[in-house]
Design an enzyme around this catalytic site. Structure first.
Site, PDB file in Angstrom:
ATOM      1  NE  ARG A 100      10.019  39.707 -56.351  1.00 58.64           N
ATOM      2  CZ  ARG A 100       8.752  39.295 -56.435  1.00 58.64           C
ATOM      3  NH1 ARG A 100       7.910  39.883 -57.293  1.00 58.64           N
ATOM      4  NH2 ARG A 100       8.322  38.301 -55.675  1.00 58.64           N
ATOM      5  CE  LYS A 105      11.831  36.695 -57.516  1.00 66.14           C
ATOM      6  NZ  LYS A 105      12.398  35.981 -56.349  1.00 66.14           N
ATOM      7  CG  HIS A 111      15.468  43.117 -50.824  1.00 68.02           C
ATOM      8  ND1 HIS A 111      14.399  42.459 -51.401  1.00 68.02           N
ATOM      9  CD2 HIS A 111      15.652  42.538 -49.606  1.00 68.02           C
ATOM     10  CE1 HIS A 111      13.969  41.509 -50.578  1.00 68.02           C
ATOM     11  NE2 HIS A 111      14.713  41.545 -49.488  1.00 68.02           N
ATOM     12  NE  ARG A 140       9.887  42.067 -52.614  1.00 65.96           N
ATOM     13  CZ  ARG A 140       8.714  41.789 -53.180  1.00 65.96           C
ATOM     14  NH1 ARG A 140       8.010  42.774 -53.724  1.00 65.96           N
ATOM     15  NH2 ARG A 140       8.245  40.552 -53.216  1.00 65.96           N
ATOM     16  CG  HIS A 167       6.001  37.014 -51.312  1.00 66.90           C
ATOM     17  ND1 HIS A 167       6.143  37.533 -50.046  1.00 66.90           N
ATOM     18  CD2 HIS A 167       7.127  37.370 -51.986  1.00 66.90           C
ATOM     19  CE1 HIS A 167       7.294  38.172 -49.957  1.00 66.90           C
ATOM     20  NE2 HIS A 167       7.904  38.092 -51.110  1.00 66.90           N
ATOM     21  CE1 TYR A 210      10.808  41.573 -46.893  1.00 68.71           C
ATOM     22  CE2 TYR A 210       9.064  40.121 -47.662  1.00 68.71           C
ATOM     23  CZ  TYR A 210      10.230  40.816 -47.900  1.00 68.71           C
ATOM     24  OH  TYR A 210      10.822  40.754 -49.131  1.00 68.71           O
TER      25      TYR A 210
END
Length: 297
Positions: free
Chosen positions: A146, A170, A240, A243, A266, A275
């Site tokens: 990211r 994250k 993004h 990505r 993720h 995706y």
């Protein structure tokens, strides 16, 4: 129980980033302002759903998108869920709320040809900024990290000998990402120019501005948009999308979905599956051209 208690909970217990917490706080403050201005309510803790519904109507009438409205409602719902959890309220007024319908965002990844033109054919300046910009594009495309993760990469995050990189994602979740040989070469070139910078104020971070400060989000966006505008006519040219391109190209080449999930950082496969539509489109082409029934007689 105050909104500040909720934001502290998000920061300290849920490990949300300051940026995410600020977004939650801004959304909730929007509802507080509505209740104060329209209804003269001193607190939003014990409102009924009909008041929230009036706010939703007001938001929609201002012309903001359903997606933005849903985000605000999600923030408010999380706040009431927190109040219910700590015993300040008995019923979450948004427990049965259904999100507004939204159109699916279509994000078109860059093609392999566009990536080749950028990294193999497009000339980059032989200086600090040129080497930095090329490494940023290479890293976003070959690792799928990211933009925020790239900005916060520290000098001790990268092990060029082991061809790996530690990424803090994250909720402070760390993962190890492998590096390709061309990426190693670009790192070494960038580090040579980086050593020549004067007045470095944020030496612990890998990516810096020409003045020696830590790189920032809008600059990364401008770098991507600027270079890709030279080779691509796509409307959306952002970090993004790189990505998205990383994940799509891996899946198109047969990569396992779980492996892509781990590389992207993720927490669930559901996030990675967004995706897959492009890889499915590629499979349809292969299926149609390879299967005997797919050929026109």
């Amino acid at each position: 129980m105050s909104v500040q208690s909720f934001t502290s909970y998000l920061l300290l217990e849920k490990n949300y980033s300051k940026h995410t917490v600020n977004a939650y706080e801004k959304d909730i403050q929007s509802f507080i302002d509505f209740c104060d201005k329209e209804l003269k309510l001193e607190s939003i803790n014990n409102v009924e759903y009909n008041i929230i519904r009036n706010w939703i109507v007001t938001l929609v009438n201002t012309g903001i998108s359903n997606r933005s409205v849903n985000r605000k409602i999600a923030s408010l719902k999380a706040y009431y869920k927190f109040l219910q959890r700590v015993g300040s309220i008995n019923i979450n007024p948004l427990a049965k709320h259904k999100a507004l319908k939204t159109s699916k965002k279509i994000e078109v990844p860059f093609s392999e040809e566009e990536m080749q033109r950028i990294l193999l054919q497009l000339p980059f300046e032989d200086d600090f900024e040129g080497s930095r910009d090329k490494l940023i594009i290479e890293l976003l495309y070959t690792t799928g990290i990211r933009r925020s993760e790239l900005i916060n990469l520290r000098t001790n995050s990268v092990d060029l000998n082991q061809r790996s990189m530690k990424v803090l994602g994250k909720r402070n979740k760390e993962r190890i990402v492998p590096l390709l040989l061309p990426t190693i070469d670009l790192f070494e070139a960038y580090f040579r120019y980086r050593k020549e910078l004067e007045n470095i104020t944020h030496d612990e971070y890998i990516f810096l501005t020409i003045s020696g400060n830590k790189i920032y989000e809008t600059l990364v966006y401008r770098i991507i948009k600027g270079y890709f505008s030279k080779v691509s006519s796509k409307v959306k040219r952002s970090p993004h999308i790189l990505r998205h391109t990383f994940a799509t190209h891996l899946l198109n080449k047969g990569a396992d979905l779980n492996s892509v999930k781990e590389l992207l950082g993720h927490s669930s496969l559901a996030s990675t599956q967004v995706y897959t539509h492009n890889s499915i489109a590629e499979l349809k082409k292969v299926h149609s051209s390879a299967h005997p029934r797919g050929k026109k007689l």
